[in-house]
Design a protein around this motif. Sequence first.
Motif, short mmCIF file in Angstrom:
data_model
loop_
_atom_site.label_atom_id
_atom_site.label_comp_id
_atom_site.label_asym_id
_atom_site.label_seq_id
_atom_site.Cartn_x
_atom_site.Cartn_y
_atom_site.Cartn_z
N ILE A 35 0.98 -1.38 0.19
CA ILE A 35 -0.09 0.09 0.06
C ILE A 35 0.91 1.09 0.09
O ILE A 35 0.70 2.27 -0.79
N ALA A 36 1.74 1.15 0.74
CA ALA A 36 2.88 2.35 0.81
C ALA A 36 3.28 2.67 -0.71
O ALA A 36 3.37 3.89 -0.99
N LYS A 37 3.83 1.87 -1.35
CA LYS A 37 4.28 1.93 -2.63
C LYS A 37 3.37 2.40 -3.50
O LYS A 37 3.94 3.32 -4.19
N ALA A 38 2.19 1.77 -3.41
CA ALA A 38 1.17 2.44 -4.36
C ALA A 38 0.84 3.91 -4.03
O ALA A 38 0.78 4.42 -5.05
N TYR A 39 0.77 4.33 -2.93
CA TYR A 39 0.40 5.81 -2.77
C TYR A 39 1.82 6.49 -3.24
O TYR A 39 1.62 7.50 -3.65
N ASN A 40 2.97 6.21 -2.79
CA ASN A 40 4.06 6.71 -3.35
C ASN A 40 4.15 6.97 -4.87
O ASN A 40 4.34 8.05 -5.30
N LYS A 68 10.99 -1.85 5.61
CA LYS A 68 10.71 -2.47 4.28
C LYS A 68 10.00 -1.17 3.61
O LYS A 68 10.00 -0.86 2.30
N ILE A 69 9.02 -0.40 4.43
CA ILE A 69 8.41 0.89 3.84
C ILE A 69 9.21 1.74 3.12
O ILE A 69 9.40 2.26 2.27
N SER A 70 10.30 2.00 4.10
CA SER A 70 11.26 3.21 3.71
C SER A 70 11.95 2.94 2.44
O SER A 70 12.48 3.81 1.50
N GLU A 71 12.10 1.71 2.23
CA GLU A 71 13.01 1.18 0.92
C GLU A 71 12.16 1.43 -0.41
O GLU A 71 12.76 1.43 -1.44
N VAL A 72 10.68 1.62 -0.28
CA VAL A 72 9.96 1.21 -1.37
C VAL A 72 9.30 2.92 -1.71
O VAL A 72 8.56 3.08 -2.71
#
Length: 253
Positions: A35-40, A68-72
């Motif tokens: 979800i984080a990557k999709a928002y980014n 893991k979130i910070s990496e994407v």
Amino acid sequence: MKKVRIMPCLDMKDGRVVKGVHFVDLQDAGDPVEIAKAYNDNGADELAFLDIAATIENRKTTLEVVRKISEVISIPFTVGGGIGSVEDAKMVLSAGADRVSLSSAAFRRPDLINKLSETFGSDKVVVAIDVDINDTMPSGYEVFVDGGNTATGKDAVEWAIEAERRGAGYLLPTSKARDGAKNGYDIPLLMGIKERTTLPVIASGGAGKMEHFLEAVEEGKADILLAASVFHFGEIKIDELKRYLNDHGVETP
């Protein structure tokens, strides 16, 4: 033009993104990293990650998920939940967060705000303020802690003023009555805090349609617009929201 930023919020429990109503009745919304990557990738300006059960369960924020979130993602990343010391904050920032958010710990030990601000800079410190309506308070709002479960007897606006004085860089008020209800942000709460402080305010709790975001900017004077379920479940697309705000005289990145 007023400038605002859009901030989706990942409320975390048991390793999954969840969303509830009035801080209860939680629904699963998916994997946090995906979800984080999709928002980014889809235009979010910032991201919030709140481990909503960490304080109640007396544990630390899940650092592996933060890493893991910070990496994407490449956008500013605020992390909260279970941060109760300078060392906790250091670990979260080292794991990839840009800011830390404190609520219960900041309220119970206000000098922690001072220490974090002195150690990392005020720009790294967000004080989250969960509130509920209480007409006996000067502002009409009372601070709640422990995930909105424990009343404190403290006026919400007075606490916001103190948080700024102690070195907070941002304020994140969330109305328990509005959370997940999708009937609009609590405009009087936002106005009350903006009128008595000088900090950027992150509007949180209650967004259900695009007009609510505009109201938070025009009437509530919010600087950052946080929402969860309307983004998680595809009810509002971030690019469409930005176009709507731009068309109404509000600038977004």
